[in-house]
Design a protein around this motif. Sequence first.
Motif, mmCIF file in Angstrom:
data_model
loop_
_atom_site.group_PDB
_atom_site.id
_atom_site.type_symbol
_atom_site.label_atom_id
_atom_site.label_comp_id
_atom_site.label_asym_id
_atom_site.label_seq_id
_atom_site.Cartn_x
_atom_site.Cartn_y
_atom_site.Cartn_z
ATOM 1 N N ILE A 139 -15.683 -58.482 -83.085
ATOM 2 C CA ILE A 139 -15.856 -59.134 -84.391
ATOM 3 C C ILE A 139 -15.466 -58.112 -85.454
ATOM 4 C CG2 ILE A 139 -17.388 -60.456 -85.891
ATOM 5 C CD1 ILE A 139 -19.282 -60.841 -83.632
ATOM 6 N N PRO A 140 -14.198 -58.071 -85.856
ATOM 7 C CA PRO A 140 -13.807 -57.136 -86.914
ATOM 8 C C PRO A 140 -13.971 -57.772 -88.288
ATOM 9 C CG PRO A 140 -11.862 -58.165 -86.003
ATOM 10 C CD PRO A 140 -13.037 -58.787 -85.306
ATOM 11 N N PHE A 156 -10.997 -62.410 -79.993
ATOM 12 C CA PHE A 156 -10.908 -61.690 -81.269
ATOM 13 C C PHE A 156 -11.339 -62.631 -82.378
ATOM 14 C CE2 PHE A 156 -8.363 -59.834 -84.821
ATOM 15 C CZ PHE A 156 -8.757 -58.512 -84.709
ATOM 16 N N TRP A 157 -12.540 -62.380 -82.917
ATOM 17 C CA TRP A 157 -13.086 -63.219 -84.001
ATOM 18 C C TRP A 157 -12.906 -62.472 -85.319
ATOM 19 C CZ3 TRP A 157 -18.007 -63.474 -80.581
ATOM 20 C CH2 TRP A 157 -17.798 -64.366 -79.529
ATOM 21 N N ALA A 158 -11.802 -62.694 -85.987
ATOM 22 C CA ALA A 158 -11.464 -61.944 -87.198
ATOM 23 C C ALA A 158 -12.191 -62.533 -88.405
ATOM 24 C CB ALA A 158 -9.957 -61.970 -87.426
ATOM 25 N N LEU A 159 -13.068 -61.741 -89.015
ATOM 26 C CA LEU A 159 -13.790 -62.185 -90.207
ATOM 27 C C LEU A 159 -12.922 -61.977 -91.443
ATOM 28 C CD1 LEU A 159 -17.328 -60.753 -89.402
ATOM 29 C CD2 LEU A 159 -16.490 -63.075 -89.072
ATOM 30 N N ALA A 165 -17.476 -66.612 -91.177
ATOM 31 C CA ALA A 165 -16.213 -66.360 -91.865
ATOM 32 C C ALA A 165 -15.105 -65.992 -90.882
ATOM 33 C CB ALA A 165 -16.394 -65.241 -92.898
ATOM 34 N N ILE A 166 -15.119 -66.611 -89.695
ATOM 35 C CA ILE A 166 -14.091 -66.361 -88.676
ATOM 36 C C ILE A 166 -12.850 -67.155 -89.050
ATOM 37 C CG2 ILE A 166 -13.513 -66.677 -86.237
ATOM 38 C CD1 ILE A 166 -16.514 -66.345 -85.624
#
Length: 586
Positions: free
Chosen positions: A232-233, A412-415, A427-428
């Motif tokens: 989770i970046p 990959f759950w990009a915030l 906020a993914i």
Amino acid sequence: MAIANGTIFGINGPVVKVKGSDAFEMQEMVYVGGEELIGEVIGVTENETIVQVYEETTGLKKGEPVRGTGGPLAITLAPGILSNIFDGIERPLKDIRALSGAYVTRGLKVSNLDESKEWDVNIKAAQGDYVHGGDIIATVQETSLIEHRVMVPPDISGRIEWAAESGKYKITDVIAKVYADDEIKDITIAQKWAIKKARPYTERQPISRPLVTGQRVIDAFFPLAKGGAAAIPGGFGTGKTMTQHQLAKWCDADIIVYIGCGERGNEMTQVLQEFSELIDPKSQRPLLDRTVLIANTSNMPVAAREASIYTGVTLAEYYRDMGYDVALMADSTSRWAEALREISGRLEEMPAEEGFPAYLASRLSQFYERAGYVTNLNGTEGSVSIIGAVSPQGGDFSEPVTQNTKRFIRCFWALDKPLAYARHYPAIHWLTSYSEYLDELARWYGENVAPDFMQKRERLMAILQEESSLMEIVKLIGADVLPDGQKATLEAARVIRVGFLQQNAFHADDTYVPLEKQNKMMDVILLFDKRIRECAEKGVVLSKVAESGIADDIIRVKYTIGNENIDAPFEALQDKINETFDRIIG
């Protein structure tokens, strides 16, 4: 084996150089100085031994003794782990507070686990049984939710010469004697395990089932498999910790290991307070009954921050070996990487990109590779799923920790900062995130949720991708000049974004949404998409659709329809959608 003894001749922060003995071994645990600070050998040369110290080194002096232990840095595995809060090297913070107050004092001698408490132990093994490493020989009801299974150490196989009767025992008590390797070996409830050594298993299983979280953007769009690894970046304030809290509370893992690695002290305090108050929604018991917390804040010694990751994953593997599904949350791996960078700098190693050590990638891989769905030595199946938060400076995903992490994770759950600031939770971002587990999980979704579940997901993603292309035009010339077909796409995409992807963590029905309801929500959104495109093809003015309010009715479904007995309400909503569009089209 002779125990090595040396003396300090150089100190650079947590890095201490030792002379006077060539008997120290790599990764050996040592006691440093008169206060016997805990340290680990990280380098051995012809002339010196290099030790990293897991406690504050202020006040250490040249000439103080360094004493070896003859073994690696290891933690205690026994009942008493769950519901506890540890520092990075498994020292219980509650006991430390009782001894030294709010701050961790150097050189404190505390047991990893309570050795005076007596547990009700149910002995499963009997004299004459032949046991192998990993076999379960006793059980203990550790908490109201979790049965602790006492296992034979992995390196022992043999015949039981003596077994205790069921009753009350301390974790240091011998409960069995095994004849192995031509000697009698005592087996206690508590065992030691080196944190940097992965625990063995029989076979790694193919991944085939999801870690169900109740978060729609994850379960439907970017699922994580049980035994998988995800990152989770996100930049500051994008909701990494909040997302991990939701996953810890709602995911269908049996046990949660939460590692606060280098985070701010006040944030970690909030985590500890919240977790102690949370009720497990499945059992209505305290969530801490199946949770272990490891707290290593940013003002704690930097070397212990590096160790906390390994401590957490070792605890996770231990419960996996009992046959449990474990979810490990690491918040955050960026702070862990910064600890590596600081120690590497003090060792005067050649820096790589942005000052991180050249072995950053290999250390990340060693951590994430300890995730997996496996057959254990005792024949049970268990899993460790790793979810690591990444905190790139300025939200720059091109920095080394994020880029190297992407090599070893498949989810990959990009915030996204604009989404977070617009109060869109989670906020993914649907266009910069991905899951490589979709193909492996498609069969499970087809058999357990709906045969066409993945096709619906692909259709919703296609609408969102089309919307993204159209928004470039809208920013330049506005939406009014678009043809009706593209306006219909924008409206359908809005319903997906606000009605499906956006979730309310504080709403009783929306904080967790079962897969059955997620599937029904996708059905009504796709029906809306089909009917509004029909309007566009027949030349009906789309403003009539907006005036009808049907889109807002669909968006409000997450609040207006509960999570149980959902068939009739969704059928009624589909009838209402069809009636509304029939009336609009005429």
